[in-house]
Design a protein around this motif. Structure first.
Motif, mmCIF file in Angstrom:
data_model
loop_
_atom_site.group_PDB
_atom_site.id
_atom_site.type_symbol
_atom_site.label_atom_id
_atom_site.label_comp_id
_atom_site.label_asym_id
_atom_site.label_seq_id
_atom_site.Cartn_x
_atom_site.Cartn_y
_atom_site.Cartn_z
ATOM 1 N N LEU A 98 31.040 49.657 -33.148
ATOM 2 C CA LEU A 98 30.010 49.109 -33.896
ATOM 3 C C LEU A 98 30.101 47.541 -34.308
ATOM 4 C CD1 LEU A 98 27.446 49.945 -35.675
ATOM 5 C CD2 LEU A 98 28.905 50.404 -37.561
ATOM 6 N N LEU A 99 29.041 47.006 -33.547
ATOM 7 C CA LEU A 99 29.126 45.185 -33.810
ATOM 8 C C LEU A 99 28.068 44.685 -34.937
ATOM 9 C CD1 LEU A 99 28.699 44.209 -30.067
ATOM 10 C CD2 LEU A 99 30.629 44.730 -31.477
ATOM 11 N N GLU A 100 27.608 45.883 -35.585
ATOM 12 C CA GLU A 100 26.530 45.404 -36.428
ATOM 13 C C GLU A 100 27.485 45.197 -37.987
ATOM 14 O OE1 GLU A 100 22.850 47.821 -39.063
ATOM 15 O OE2 GLU A 100 23.775 48.445 -37.095
ATOM 16 N N ASP A 101 26.999 44.218 -38.680
ATOM 17 C CA ASP A 101 27.709 43.991 -40.108
ATOM 18 C C ASP A 101 27.735 45.293 -40.845
ATOM 19 O OD1 ASP A 101 28.953 42.805 -42.004
ATOM 20 O OD2 ASP A 101 27.156 41.802 -42.942
ATOM 21 N N ASN A 102 28.807 45.759 -41.384
ATOM 22 C CA ASN A 102 28.954 46.999 -41.964
ATOM 23 C C ASN A 102 30.210 46.635 -43.241
ATOM 24 O OD1 ASN A 102 32.057 47.938 -40.780
ATOM 25 N ND2 ASN A 102 30.742 46.912 -39.378
ATOM 26 N N VAL A 103 30.248 47.748 -44.079
ATOM 27 C CA VAL A 103 31.375 47.714 -44.992
ATOM 28 C C VAL A 103 32.758 47.691 -44.633
ATOM 29 C CG1 VAL A 103 32.322 48.963 -46.963
ATOM 30 C CG2 VAL A 103 29.823 49.009 -46.556
ATOM 31 N N ILE A 104 33.135 48.367 -43.578
ATOM 32 C CA ILE A 104 34.478 48.461 -43.025
ATOM 33 C C ILE A 104 34.781 47.100 -42.543
ATOM 34 C CG2 ILE A 104 35.777 49.621 -41.288
ATOM 35 C CD1 ILE A 104 35.291 51.472 -43.346
ATOM 36 N N THR A 105 33.967 46.393 -41.717
ATOM 37 C CA THR A 105 34.584 45.107 -41.030
ATOM 38 C C THR A 105 34.432 44.213 -42.245
ATOM 39 O OG1 THR A 105 33.190 45.670 -39.072
ATOM 40 C CG2 THR A 105 33.623 43.065 -39.412
ATOM 41 N N GLN A 106 33.446 44.227 -43.446
ATOM 42 C CA GLN A 106 33.531 43.191 -44.386
ATOM 43 C C GLN A 106 35.133 43.467 -45.167
ATOM 44 O OE1 GLN A 106 32.115 40.908 -45.118
ATOM 45 N NE2 GLN A 106 29.934 40.994 -44.466
ATOM 46 N N ALA A 107 35.441 44.813 -45.528
ATOM 47 C CA ALA A 107 36.560 45.074 -46.203
ATOM 48 C C ALA A 107 37.878 44.539 -45.288
ATOM 49 C CB ALA A 107 36.744 46.818 -46.376
ATOM 50 N N LYS A 108 37.808 44.634 -44.063
ATOM 51 C CA LYS A 108 39.162 44.321 -43.099
ATOM 52 C C LYS A 108 39.289 42.711 -43.326
ATOM 53 C CE LYS A 108 41.074 44.263 -38.559
ATOM 54 N NZ LYS A 108 41.202 42.894 -38.159
ATOM 55 N N ALA A 109 37.839 42.027 -43.148
ATOM 56 C CA ALA A 109 37.926 40.433 -43.324
ATOM 57 C C ALA A 109 38.297 40.005 -44.784
ATOM 58 C CB ALA A 109 36.468 40.091 -42.946
ATOM 59 N N ALA A 110 37.976 40.674 -45.548
ATOM 60 C CA ALA A 110 38.557 40.348 -47.079
ATOM 61 C C ALA A 110 39.960 40.727 -47.294
ATOM 62 C CB ALA A 110 37.705 41.010 -48.252
ATOM 63 N N GLY A 111 40.871 41.277 -46.352
ATOM 64 C CA GLY A 111 42.227 41.765 -46.499
ATOM 65 C C GLY A 111 42.574 42.912 -47.160
#
Length: 918
Positions: free
Chosen positions: A142-155
């Protein structure tokens, strides 16, 4: 260039498949997206509105929860938690719903209700495209912006246990994971134990922020046994114990942390009354959503009934709860009960961030966004919010401040609902250019088939295909230049993405060449038909041909079925149409038989019926290649006063009784499986049994052996002198292999469908088609009609939920993608496939060689007509209320039927070539 009728038809259907694929590519585009969604750029959050005053709230608010645990129970219906089953089997969860610190919701899942699109909806907040139902078998990243990717980016440290779809959608996002396959539906015990076995250790650890648990056992029980199985109660009790363990552990850990934890219980989709899912029934789209946290303490007497929300609302709520940006493509709005305990300023800040995100998405996808009611409400809310901030900074506490804050909050909530609804309606932008080009190709092919009927069904079973003349004609070049100019204009002026415009110029030019050549071929065929029509009109007085009642039934039945596809109710209950058509066909055959047995007005029999000679070649018309073999001629030379005398006792009565026996079988089959929508809940004669793995593998060996033997005989017929006999035996062996495979894959209660199908085929072949000497066209159409009827006799419908994926795992102890897909497809379309294979075997053994070519052409025509007409209908109805829930699944089914038609036509062509060589 001269081609056989079957070869010509096969080529036409293959081209039509390409046209349908192009149409589907335009009809199922990507949903609305933010222009920067694939880059995951960290954009600064919108600052707090201010009216003259300066606010220092320019950053994202801090997280509301220290840890989040998401327990996703696959196929969890809302009544499993909030209904009687929840009270009986999930007492701890019921306590949390009724008296605990929780907020409960009924979350609506948009179709298609299958796992992968629903996970995307939960984590992105967007509404996935309907074509994701196909991608569900092999989920891409999934390349679309999502909660999991945002959470990983936030550490954030994320752990996932359960369905491996999460690992496929979010690769390299989890610090720890243990994936289980979601398609091996026979396992509903170990698949959940592999998740629960990690809980004791992980709940004692503090090295994670988000824990995702995806349990599949309930879904697997539904697929195998249905929602009324006693196994459902046991599984719900097991899940209740899991929830109690998690909640207890989180409460004990909160004593050592400053922030509370959040426990989320949800389902990805529901479960239909038959145990499947994928469509839009209430049972499939209604899922429970339970938010449990000590932050949601309720006062005595505080009764909280489940509120109806959208499944897409969870993404914004999780993002706010974890202190993350809301996914850019989210069309959901924040679940306000989750923040209503916070101070007014924080509430307004959260609502403002959500409204700004939805407004940006609206601006990027709706050209006239300023006229949208939601945008106007947002501007009013933001202005009032600024006034409230100014008043708040001036005096921290007053009744005026509270009243204004309440008004601003209400205005924000109204704006959020309006914006969310508006964006949900803009869920997809059709690629009209691709749809138009695909429709043109399909209609050109259908027109060419219709205009070619006189030549294709002639005695020679050949037709002249003008390949060279159209290519070098002036019309071809003019058409090609016009289409190329249109292509350039569309691709340079369109604001949205078009699939054809993304292709290379060479590929797009090939499409234009194909459309131009087909148009020239249609014009050439039309010219020949008009010229031939003038010649025939001169001899019209000498023509004594007339349409029989059976001819009229076939024509009117085909047209009536196609017209019925324009109504959603008729699509949902299409099985009723086919049941009516085959029943009427049986009555028409009965009338035809009795009319031919009884003497006419001149005391002569209408026709002379024979069983013994049949299609075996005794009729001169079938052997003489100069005579039309499209018609299995009647023996009109019989002079006996009554045809009854030509039959032996039992054969006479079997011929008379066959239509009534077939009609009785069809009536019994209607009661075996209740399908459709209106009456699917009613009890039927089916019951569920199980089948062992070892026994199934033995059957696979036998099937492969039979198919190998049949293929060997077909190849042997190419070189052996007695090729016809060997080829006939080989075809019947292939047919027997298909029958055996169907017997293995169909659910045990569906075995009567297979048995009665074989009985009807035997009765029709020996006591209807042979005695009445029906022409090849009628025999082909009858096979097609019965194949469609048996598709629904199996319990199928135009609802994706009726696809029995458990058939793909018969004889397998683990998930293997290609065999599982093949077995599931074969089990779903066993009826049409068996009747099509019977048609090939029957005509190969009973009729002349040219009859195969005629049959291939007729099958292509009868299979192409509904698809072509339905594409026009669904294009005109693309903004219909039920376009995604009713019309789109039917479009996918029609595409599969066309693929079967193409395969049958190709096989007919191969058999025809074999006969020509021999």
């Amino acid at each position: 260039m001269r081609l056989g009728s079957g070869t010509f038809a096969a080529c036409c259907v293959v081209v039509e498949v390409l046209g349908v694929v192009l149409f589907l590519r335009g009809f199922f585009p990507a949903p609305v997206r933010s222009s920067s969604s694939s880059k995951h750029q960290a954009e600064p959050p919108a600052p707090e509105p201010s009216a003259g005053a300066s606010s220092n709230w320019t950053k994202l608010p801090p997280p509301l929860f220290s840890k989040v645990v998401i327990v996703l129970i696959d196929a969890l219906r809302d009544d499993f938690v909030f209904g009687s089953k929840g009270v009986k089997f999930m007492p701890y969860t019921t306590y949390l719903v009724e008296k605990g610190a929780s907020h409960s919701f009924v979350a609506e899942a948009k179709p298609p209700t299958v796992t992968m699109p629903r996970i995307k909806a939960l984590m992105t907040g967007s509404v996935p495209g309907f074509i994701d139902v196909v991608m569900n078998l092999n989920s891409p990243a999934l390349l679309e912006d999502n909660v999991i990717t945002q959470a990983k980016a936030a550490g954030k440290r994320i752990i996932s246990y359960g369905d491996e779809t999460w690992v496929k959608l979010f690769p390299k996002h989890f610090v720890e994971y243990d994936g289980t396959t979601s398609f091996f539906v026979s396992d509903y015990t170990e698949v959940d134990e592999n998740v629960t076995r990690h809980l004791d250790k992980v709940l004692k650890r503090g090295d994670w922020d988000v824990l995702i648990l995806h349990y599949l056992g309930l879904d697997h029980i539904g697929h195998v046994s249905g929602p009324s199985s006693p196994l459902i109660g046991r599984k719900l009790s097991e899940m209740d114990g899991v929830l109690m363990k998690i909640h207890t552990a989180l409460l004990s850990e909160e004593r050592e942390t400053l922030l509370p934890s959040l426990l989320v219980l949800c389902g990805d989709h529901g479960m239909s009354e038959t145990g499947g899912h994928g469509a839009s029934s209430t049972e499939e789209v209604s899922t429970p959503l339970l938010l449990v946290s000590s932050a949601f303490e309720r006062k005595p007497g505080d009764i909280r009934h489940p509120k109806h929300v959208q499944q897409t609302d969870l993404a914004a709520t999780l993002a706010i709860g974890l202190g993350l940006p809301i996914p850019k493509n989210s069309v959901g709005h924040l679940l306000f009960p989750a923040i209503e305990g916070k101070p007014m300023r924080e509430q307004l800040r959260f609502l403002h961030l959500n409204t700004v995100q939805l407004t940006k998405l609206l601006q990027e996808n709706v050209p006239s966004y300023e006229k949208e009611p939601g945008f106007e409400q947002f501007k009013i809310s933001e202005r009032l919010h600024g006034n409230w901030i100014r008043l708040y900074l001036e005096e921290n506490n007053s009744e005026v401040l509270f009243n204004l804050g309440t008004k601003v909050r209400r205005q924000y909530l109204d704006a959020l609902k309006t914006l969310s609804l508006s964006l949900s309606r803009q869920v997809a932008q059709y690629d009209v250019y691709s749809m138009v080009v695909g429709t043109v190709v399909v209609l050109e092919v259908l027109t060419l088939l219709l205009l070619s009927i006189p030549q294709a069904l002639s005695s020679k079973a050949e037709l002249e295909v003008p390949l060279l003349s159209p290519v070098f004609s002036l019309l071809f070049y003019l058409t090609f230049l016009v289409l190329s100019a249109v292509h350039v204009i569309v691709c340079t002026s369109t604001e949205s993405s078009c699939y054809l415009c993304s292709l290379s110029w060479l590929t797009a030019g090939g499409v234009m060449v194909l459309v131009s050549a087909l148009l020239c071929a249609v014009v050439s065929a039309l010219t020949k038909v008009l010229v031939r029509g003038k010649l025939l009109s001169k001899n019209a007085a000498h023509s004594n041909s007339r349409w029989s009642e059976l001819d009229l039934l076939i024509l009117l039945g085909t047209l009536g079925h196609v017209l019925s596809l324009g109504a959603s109710s008729f699509i949902e209950e299409e099985h009723q149409t086919w049941y009516f058509l085959v029943s009427t066909l049986c009555l028409a055959l009965c009338h035809d038989i009795y009319r031919n047995y009884l003497p006419g007005d001149d005391c002569e029999p209408q026709r002379c019926l024979h069983v013994e000679g049949g299609f075996d070649g005794a009729t001169p018309a079938l052997q003489d290649k100069n005579t039309s073999s499209a018609v299995l001629e009647l023996n009109r030379g019989c002079k006996s006063p009554s045809s009854l005398g030509t039959l032996r006792g039992y054969e006479k009565w079997m011929v008379l009784a066959s239509p009534w026996v077939i009609l009785t079988c069809c009536r019994l089959l209607r009661s075996l499986n209740q399908t459709g929508v209106q009456w699917a809940h009613r009890p039927d004669l089916g019951h569920w049994l199980t089948r062992g793995i070892l026994e199934a593998r033995f059957v696979y060996v036998f099937v492969l052996g039979i198919l190998f033997t049949g293929t060997k005989d077909l190849l042997k017929s190419q070189v052996v002198a007695a090729g016809f006999t060997v080829k006939t035996v080989g075809l019947w062996e292939l047919y027997s292999g298909f029958v055996l495979l169907a017997a293995l894959l169909l659910r045990p209660h569906n075995l009567p469908v297979l048995v009665l199908s074989l009985l009807i085929q035997t009765l029709m072949a020996k006591f209807v088609w042979k005695p009445l000497r029906h022409d090849v066209a009628k025999v082909t159409v009858m096979h097609y009609w019965f194949g469609q009827a048996f598709f629904y006799f199996q319990g199928n419908s135009n609802n994706i939920a009726t696809v029995d994926i458990s058939a793909g795992f018969v004889g397998l102890d683990t998930y293997v993608e290609i065999p599982a897909i093949f077995l599931t497809a074969f089990a779903t379309y066993a009826g049409p496939v068996l009747w099509a294979s019977h048609l090939v075997s029957f005509l190969s053994s009973e009729a002349s060689s040219s009859a195969l070519s005629h049959a291939g052409f007729c099958y292509a025509l009868i299979g192409s007509f509904p698809v072509s007409a339905y594409i026009i209908l669904v294009t005109s109805l693309r903004y219909h209320l039920f376009i995604w829930s009713v019309f789109s699944p039917k479009l996918l089914y029609e595409g599969m039927h066309l693929l079967i038609t193409a395969a049958v036509c190709v096989f007919f062509t191969a058999m025809d070539q074999t006969n020509t060589k021999s």
